[in-house]
Write a protein that holds these residues in place. Structure first.
Motif, PDB file in Angstrom:
ATOM      1  N   ALA A 170       9.495   5.020 -13.615  1.00  0.00           N
ATOM      2  CA  ALA A 170       8.238   5.566 -14.538  1.00  0.00           C
ATOM      3  C   ALA A 170       7.102   6.216 -13.627  1.00  0.00           C
ATOM      4  O   ALA A 170       6.398   6.754 -14.218  1.00  0.00           O
ATOM      5  CB  ALA A 170       7.606   4.121 -14.773  1.00  0.00           C
ATOM      6  N   ARG A 171       6.971   6.027 -12.081  1.00  0.00           N
ATOM      7  CA  ARG A 171       6.050   6.694 -11.495  1.00  0.00           C
ATOM      8  C   ARG A 171       6.654   8.189 -11.486  1.00  0.00           C
ATOM      9  O   ARG A 171       5.578   9.188 -11.911  1.00  0.00           O
ATOM     10  CB  ARG A 171       5.998   6.509 -10.210  1.00  0.00           C
ATOM     11  N   ALA A 172       7.833   8.381 -11.342  1.00  0.00           N
ATOM     12  CA  ALA A 172       8.179  10.165 -11.520  1.00  0.00           C
ATOM     13  C   ALA A 172       7.886  10.506 -13.027  1.00  0.00           C
ATOM     14  O   ALA A 172       7.517  11.838 -12.898  1.00  0.00           O
ATOM     15  CB  ALA A 172       9.677  10.092 -11.052  1.00  0.00           C
ATOM     16  N   THR A 173       8.195   9.746 -13.905  1.00  0.00           N
ATOM     17  CA  THR A 173       8.147  10.313 -14.987  1.00  0.00           C
ATOM     18  C   THR A 173       6.550  10.624 -15.450  1.00  0.00           C
ATOM     19  O   THR A 173       6.013  11.630 -16.110  1.00  0.00           O
ATOM     20  CB  THR A 173       8.564   9.364 -16.210  1.00  0.00           C
ATOM     21  N   ALA A 174       5.862   9.846 -15.132  1.00  0.00           N
ATOM     22  CA  ALA A 174       4.201  10.212 -15.080  1.00  0.00           C
ATOM     23  C   ALA A 174       3.648  11.200 -14.133  1.00  0.00           C
ATOM     24  O   ALA A 174       2.644  11.687 -14.087  1.00  0.00           O
ATOM     25  CB  ALA A 174       3.505   8.699 -14.671  1.00  0.00           C
TER      26      ALA A 174
END
Length: 536
Positions: free
Chosen positions: A398-402
């Motif tokens: 989720a961090r990478a997607t954001a």
């Protein structure tokens, strides 16, 4: 040897930065430049900043040639992550992400462009908030590299704000090619073991007080400026030429600060696990959940201090609070920049993990005290290790997607007699996986639970508690206790809503600090049984 000094601002904001903050009626940036100008070994000095900082830099520095722009502000993952890591670290190295002070704002590709443009042999990386940097130590740093052709770097093992690192251009080029910051050269890497750089010729000797001071001397917040400005009054008229030793002697041994630097905030006593090292599950440790209104009051009062760190922790798991996201949002709205959370990462709500990213949490410390599922189940009272690891992967995705490099994910290992054999492998595994692995010791909460520690680590001679001058713990029902060791809440120092944080800190806490200072902790209830007084 041609040495370029790079005063880096890339980790600072566009408006609130070292060019706009003032120390004794001068921009902090001006102090840093002026102190460095006394170092004879520096050939050229440049301020490295983004375009959105140019206006404030021009206002502070009347010399356009001294500015090196990195261009429009761009997202630099390492810079963002290191800025957060250093906000949550107190020494000059060894913090989250194995970071050091010399990683702050140090974008090695940008520094390589600067060094190449000036045809310099080496670059000196200096934090822009280092307005008290010692030019004599800087010259010692340069001389040591110049006199040893086989060395590629030198560094000062000094308190934050008093140190620097010098890199030869070939080494800088290799770091830039791999997009690495210099801290990698000073920290443990499981796949590249080396001896501690402190024992190498690259480490430049500094006075003992400069190396061992537990204080920060960066002028990186209004709170720091106020604290140091007051403590250094004795050097009026001499401060610009004072050595690091004199600065520390005058400002390094301060007592309690006007407001706590750190606040541990408990949201709930509910938890999905029953760890052997926690008071969770005990009948005497059950409290009502914190209300959003009380949390807002806390954040409004805490945010008066612009560098406060708030950790959502305590007996229960913050993610199990029904309004956890709203509470985190309230902290940000109040102006609290540094918010971390300690969790088992076993939320009831599947969407809670993604909301951690949206909420702006800086650090997520995940209790994961085992390398094997059976050991985890024995320690945590729940067979959930596979689920926790899956949730860590979800958080990282989720961090990478954001498109973010924060929150920093910090797996945390509580070292005990039950898991000691797994510690070394666990540490290397998570350091490789997420760049951070934290090891802490368990406590008994003043005898409330059984002792599972490997041994008593407290020094032989007791001294006043180190946390009384910087740390406050607030329980979920709004009561303030002496510290997080009082999990049962037997030592109420006040209650939020009835008194302000400042009143409690300067009232009940000050009285407790006076008793400790006169070695009267035996008269202070739970403090008499405490074994954690030595912890920073």
């Amino acid at each position: 040897m041609k040495v370029c000094a790079a005063i880096v601002m890339l980790h600072e904001a566009g408006r609130d930065n070292s060019a706009t903050r003032r120390f004794r009626d001068r921009p902090v940036l001006d102090w840093t430049r002026a102190r460095l100008s006394s170092a004879g070994g520096i050939t050229a000095t440049r301020i490295v900043c983004f375009d959105d900082q140019l206006e404030s830099v021009h206002d502070a520095v009347d010399d356009p040639a001294a500015i090196f722009s990195a261009g429009p502000r761009s997202w630099l993952p390492a810079i963002e992550a290191m800025a957060v890591a250093r906000r949550w670290s107190d020494g000059w190295r060894g913090g989250l992400l194995n970071s050091s002070e010399y990683d702050l704002g140090c974008d090695t590709p940008t520094l390589l462009r600067l060094t190449t443009s000036l045809d310099a042999d080496a670059v000196l990386s200096i934090n822009a908030s280092s307005g008290l940097i010692d030019p004599v130590l800087i010259d010692r740093l340069i001389t040591q590299l110049e006199d040893n052709a086989d060395l590629e770097m030198t560094f000062l093992p000094a308190a934050p704000g008093l140190g620097a690192m010098l890199l030869r251009r070939p080494l800088l080029a290799r770091l830039a090619g791999a997009n690495l910051t210099p801290g990698r050269l000073l920290s443990y890497q499981p796949d590249a073991p080396m001896r501690d750089p402190l024992a190498s010729p690259s480490c430049v000797a500094v006075p003992l007080a400069v190396a061992r001071s537990a204080r920060s001397f960066k002028l990186d917040s209004q709170s720091q400026i106020a604290r140091l400005g007051g403590s250094l009054m004795s050097l009026n008229g001499e401060l610009m030429s004072s050595s690091a030793e004199r600065v520390i002697a005058s400002g390094g041994q301060l007592g309690a600060e006007p407001l706590p630097r750190e606040i541990v905030l408990e949201l709930t006593t509910r938890r999905a696990t029953s760890p052997v090292f926690s008071a969770a599950g005990r009948s005497e440790v059950v409290r009502s959940d914190m209300t959003l209104a009380v949390a807002r009051t806390i954040f409004e009062q805490a945010a008066i201090r612009d560098d406060v760190r708030i950790t959502l922790a305590g007996v229960g798991d913050p993610l199990l609070h029904d309004q956890c996201s709203e509470i985190i949002a309230a902290a940000r709205e109040a102006g609290v920049c540094s918010v971390g959370v300690e969790t088992d990462l076993l939320p009831d709500d599947p969407g809670a993990i993604e909301r951690i990213i949206e909420a702006g949490i800086e650090v997520v410390s995940v209790h994961l005290p085992a390398a094997l599922p059976a050991t985890y189940a024995r320690l945590m009272g729940a067979d959930a290790m596979t689920q926790v690891i899956a949730n860590i992967q979800r958080l990282a995705s989720a961090r990478a997607t954001a498109g973010r490099s924060v929150p920093i994910i910090a797996p945390t290992f509580v070292k005990s007699t039950l898991n000691l054999a797994e510690l070394e492998g666990w540490y290397d595994q998570w350091l490789r996986a997420v760049g951070t692995a934290v090891i802490v010791a368990p406590t008994t909460f003043g005898g409330l639970i059984a002792d599972v520690s490997v041994g008593d680590m407290s020094p032989p001679a007791r001294v006043p508690c180190r946390r009384l001058g910087s740390r406050m713990t607030i329980l979920s029902d709004g009561r303030v206790v002496r510290c997080e060791e009082d999990a049962a809440g037997t030592s109420s120092m006040g209650r939020i809503g009835e008194q302000t944080i400042e009143e409690i800190w300067q009232g009940a806490f000050q009285r407790l600090r006076v008793l400790h200072a006169s070695n009267q902790w035996q008269t202070c209830g739970d403090c008499a049984r405490c074994r954690e007084w030595h912890r920073p």
